[in-house]
Structure formats: structure tokens, C-alpha cells
Design a protein around this motif. Sequence first.
Motif, PDB file in Angstrom:
ATOM      1  N   ALA A  75     -18.012 -17.183  26.856  1.00 44.10           N
ATOM      2  CA  ALA A  75     -18.384 -15.941  26.183  1.00 44.10           C
ATOM      3  C   ALA A  75     -19.905 -15.835  26.209  1.00 44.10           C
ATOM      4  O   ALA A  75     -20.562 -15.882  25.172  1.00 44.10           O
ATOM      5  CB  ALA A  75     -17.854 -15.917  24.752  1.00 44.10           C
ATOM      6  N   LEU A  95     -21.558 -12.845  24.312  1.00 47.22           N
ATOM      7  CA  LEU A  95     -21.519 -13.019  22.871  1.00 47.22           C
ATOM      8  C   LEU A  95     -22.512 -14.084  22.423  1.00 47.22           C
ATOM      9  O   LEU A  95     -23.133 -13.951  21.368  1.00 47.22           O
ATOM     10  CB  LEU A  95     -20.128 -13.436  22.428  1.00 47.22           C
ATOM     11  CG  LEU A  95     -19.158 -12.319  22.113  1.00 47.22           C
ATOM     12  CD1 LEU A  95     -17.905 -12.925  21.543  1.00 47.22           C
ATOM     13  CD2 LEU A  95     -19.764 -11.347  21.155  1.00 47.22           C
ATOM     14  N   PRO A 105      -9.976 -14.638  34.658  1.00 55.39           N
ATOM     15  CA  PRO A 105     -10.568 -13.689  35.599  1.00 55.39           C
ATOM     16  C   PRO A 105     -12.046 -14.016  35.831  1.00 55.39           C
ATOM     17  O   PRO A 105     -12.706 -14.611  34.980  1.00 55.39           O
ATOM     18  CB  PRO A 105     -10.390 -12.335  34.896  1.00 55.39           C
ATOM     19  CG  PRO A 105      -9.987 -12.643  33.515  1.00 55.39           C
ATOM     20  CD  PRO A 105      -9.372 -13.989  33.502  1.00 55.39           C
ATOM     21  N   PHE A 107     -14.749 -12.952  33.248  1.00 53.50           N
ATOM     22  CA  PHE A 107     -14.411 -13.199  31.838  1.00 53.50           C
ATOM     23  C   PHE A 107     -15.678 -13.474  31.025  1.00 53.50           C
ATOM     24  O   PHE A 107     -16.465 -14.356  31.365  1.00 53.50           O
ATOM     25  CB  PHE A 107     -13.456 -14.387  31.743  1.00 53.50           C
ATOM     26  CG  PHE A 107     -12.890 -14.596  30.370  1.00 53.50           C
ATOM     27  CD1 PHE A 107     -11.851 -13.807  29.923  1.00 53.50           C
ATOM     28  CD2 PHE A 107     -13.407 -15.556  29.531  1.00 53.50           C
ATOM     29  CE1 PHE A 107     -11.321 -13.979  28.661  1.00 53.50           C
ATOM     30  CE2 PHE A 107     -12.888 -15.730  28.260  1.00 53.50           C
ATOM     31  CZ  PHE A 107     -11.844 -14.941  27.832  1.00 53.50           C
ATOM     32  N   GLY A 108     -15.859 -12.687  29.969  1.00 48.23           N
ATOM     33  CA  GLY A 108     -16.989 -12.926  29.083  1.00 48.23           C
ATOM     34  C   GLY A 108     -18.284 -12.267  29.509  1.00 48.23           C
ATOM     35  O   GLY A 108     -19.284 -12.403  28.827  1.00 48.23           O
ATOM     36  N   THR A 109     -18.291 -11.560  30.644  1.00 53.17           N
ATOM     37  CA  THR A 109     -19.519 -10.892  31.062  1.00 53.17           C
ATOM     38  C   THR A 109     -19.691  -9.580  30.301  1.00 53.17           C
ATOM     39  O   THR A 109     -18.787  -9.131  29.589  1.00 53.17           O
ATOM     40  CB  THR A 109     -19.499 -10.596  32.562  1.00 53.17           C
ATOM     41  OG1 THR A 109     -18.366  -9.771  32.811  1.00 53.17           O
ATOM     42  CG2 THR A 109     -19.381 -11.870  33.373  1.00 53.17           C
ATOM     43  N   ALA A 122     -17.006  -6.999  31.411  1.00 49.06           N
ATOM     44  CA  ALA A 122     -15.665  -7.160  30.857  1.00 49.06           C
ATOM     45  C   ALA A 122     -15.639  -6.759  29.387  1.00 49.06           C
ATOM     46  O   ALA A 122     -14.702  -6.087  28.928  1.00 49.06           O
ATOM     47  CB  ALA A 122     -15.213  -8.617  31.022  1.00 49.06           C
ATOM     48  N   LEU A 123     -16.685  -7.161  28.653  1.00 50.86           N
ATOM     49  CA  LEU A 123     -16.743  -6.808  27.232  1.00 50.86           C
ATOM     50  C   LEU A 123     -16.818  -5.293  27.066  1.00 50.86           C
ATOM     51  O   LEU A 123     -16.118  -4.706  26.233  1.00 50.86           O
ATOM     52  CB  LEU A 123     -17.964  -7.479  26.596  1.00 50.86           C
ATOM     53  CG  LEU A 123     -18.056  -7.427  25.079  1.00 50.86           C
ATOM     54  CD1 LEU A 123     -16.951  -8.238  24.457  1.00 50.86           C
ATOM     55  CD2 LEU A 123     -19.394  -7.931  24.602  1.00 50.86           C
ATOM     56  N   SER A 170     -13.493  -3.459  27.790  1.00 51.62           N
ATOM     57  CA  SER A 170     -12.572  -3.546  26.661  1.00 51.62           C
ATOM     58  C   SER A 170     -13.045  -2.656  25.505  1.00 51.62           C
ATOM     59  O   SER A 170     -12.258  -1.959  24.873  1.00 51.62           O
ATOM     60  CB  SER A 170     -12.486  -4.993  26.212  1.00 51.62           C
ATOM     61  OG  SER A 170     -11.292  -5.246  25.561  1.00 51.62           O
ATOM     62  N   LEU A 171     -14.341  -2.681  25.286  1.00 49.70           N
ATOM     63  CA  LEU A 171     -14.922  -1.967  24.146  1.00 49.70           C
ATOM     64  C   LEU A 171     -14.776  -0.458  24.298  1.00 49.70           C
ATOM     65  O   LEU A 171     -14.512   0.251  23.328  1.00 49.70           O
ATOM     66  CB  LEU A 171     -16.400  -2.341  24.049  1.00 49.70           C
ATOM     67  CG  LEU A 171     -17.084  -2.347  22.712  1.00 49.70           C
ATOM     68  CD1 LEU A 171     -16.310  -3.182  21.734  1.00 49.70           C
ATOM     69  CD2 LEU A 171     -18.483  -2.894  22.871  1.00 49.70           C
TER      70      LEU A 171
END
Lengths: 195, 100
Positions: free
Chosen positions: A49, A52, A121, A124-126, A129-130, A133-134
Amino acid sequence: MPIGIFMFLAAFAIIAGFGVIMQRNPVHCVLALALVLIDLGVLFMGLDAVTLGFLQIIVYVGAIMVLFLFVIWLLNIQADPGAGRHLGLKLFGSIAAAALAAEFAAIIVHAPKIREIRTLPADFGTVAALARSLFSDYLVAFEVTSVLLLAAIVGAIALARKVSAPLVLVTPALSRDVSTPASSASDPAAHRKSA
Amino acid sequence: MTPISYYLALSAILFAVGVAGVLIRRNVIVMFLAIELMLNAVNLALVALGRRIGSMDGQVIVFFVMTVAAAEAAVGLAIIISMFRNRDTVNADELNLLRW
């Protein structure tokens, strides 16, 4: 994350966490919490993550902790004088927290297995991607959050500002203006107050 | 590779430390800091579990928790400032106006 690094970071976080609740001086408490937060940010990065982790360090350590420091300095809060008092309370608090920790341990030990994803994937966590989703699944929540932040800004200013001369003086001056406009126009004091 | 239960254990310990801080300390600002510690302990559990099931949802929830924590810190500190202005103390024991 290799288990050795995790153990180091975990021990660091727990020691700094105890520092948050045991330091006498509030400034030291804030600095200890900043250490915990940086440590958790590194753990986030180890858990794929990365976005984050950086957000944690920038927003939490860089903004929120500094806000705490400013407030402590603004209020000029000194170290706790009552060191030896509240022994019963401290005993009760420690026992209650230890009981809670034991309960957590029992839950973790007896938790059912969850399926593990071995291949994540690539993104993931980039940030991408965030953001995907957001701005798709959580769009409504995101917009509500912006309203929440606006309300928090207005609320914080309204709560923290000094409620002194202007708010009290303007109201009678204005009501006098409405009731007797001729007298207030000739009264320089009323003008100064309403301005 | 670290097993997920280690992350959950660390999260649980940090949460318990935060609970102890809220119960033990009487300085309102330090109690507030302990609440932030609890929020972050939960964030760690969310990120670790999200990583385990390969879903971004955990990270998005942590993002929202961070946003709400920022708002909460701003409003809470404003309340503490106005409290200090009116009562001249941040000790929770002396803020007993509503105590019967």
C-alpha cells in the motif's frame, strides 16, 4: 516483508506507542505518536500500500501531528503535575486494556482461515488503483467526504475563534438602525460599531 | 513473508495501548492522541486484511478513515481551545460542570 524487518518495526511501534501514553510532557507524547505513524507508514508500504504509506506520512505526520503541536504550544500546556495521583484509575485502566488485548488474542487465535491471494494485480496499491476504486465504487462516499471536510473547516473556525466584541456589539447597533434609522445616522458611535 | 496474524496482533496491541491511554491519562490532548493511536491500529488491520484477500477496498476505507481523522482532529482541537479559553484547564478531572 521479511519477518525480521517486521519484528523490528513492530517492536518500535509498540515502544513508541507506550511512549504516547506514558510521557509526562504532551509534546513528547505527540512526537512519540509521530514515530508510531511513520512506523505504520513503512509497514503500509511493506504491505503493497505504497500510496497510503506516503499519504500517512504526509497527512498524519505532516499535518495532523503538527496541528497538535501548534495547539499544545498555543495553550502553553506544561507537563502533568499530578504524577502520583489516580493510582486506582491507572490500575483499573491497565487491567481493562490487558483484558481487551487478551480478548483480541483469543479472537486472532480462533479466527477462521481466509483465502489468500498469491498473485496480486500489478498495480495493487498504486495511485491509479486507489483512484479507480475511489472514483467508481466509492464516488458518493468521496463526495460526502468533501462536504465533511468543508463542515469541519467551518466548524473548527467557528469553535476556535474568540467570541468577543464584534458579535456582541453589531447586533444591538443593527437593531437600533432598523428601529430608528434617523437617530442612528446622526450617532457616530453606532456607525463605528456597525462597521 | 510475515503471516497476517502478526499484523493483526500488532494492531491489537496498539489498540489496547490506545484504550489504556484514554482510561489512564487525564490530559484531554493526550487522551485525544490515544484515540488517534487506536484509529491507526485499526488502519493497519484493514490494510493487512485487504492485502491478504487482494482487494483495494481495505485501502480505500483507510483513506476515508484518514480523511475523517483529519476533520476530527481539527474540530476536536478547536473544542479543546475554546474549552481552555473558558475553563483555563485541559485536565479532564476539572471539567466537571455536568457532573451530578
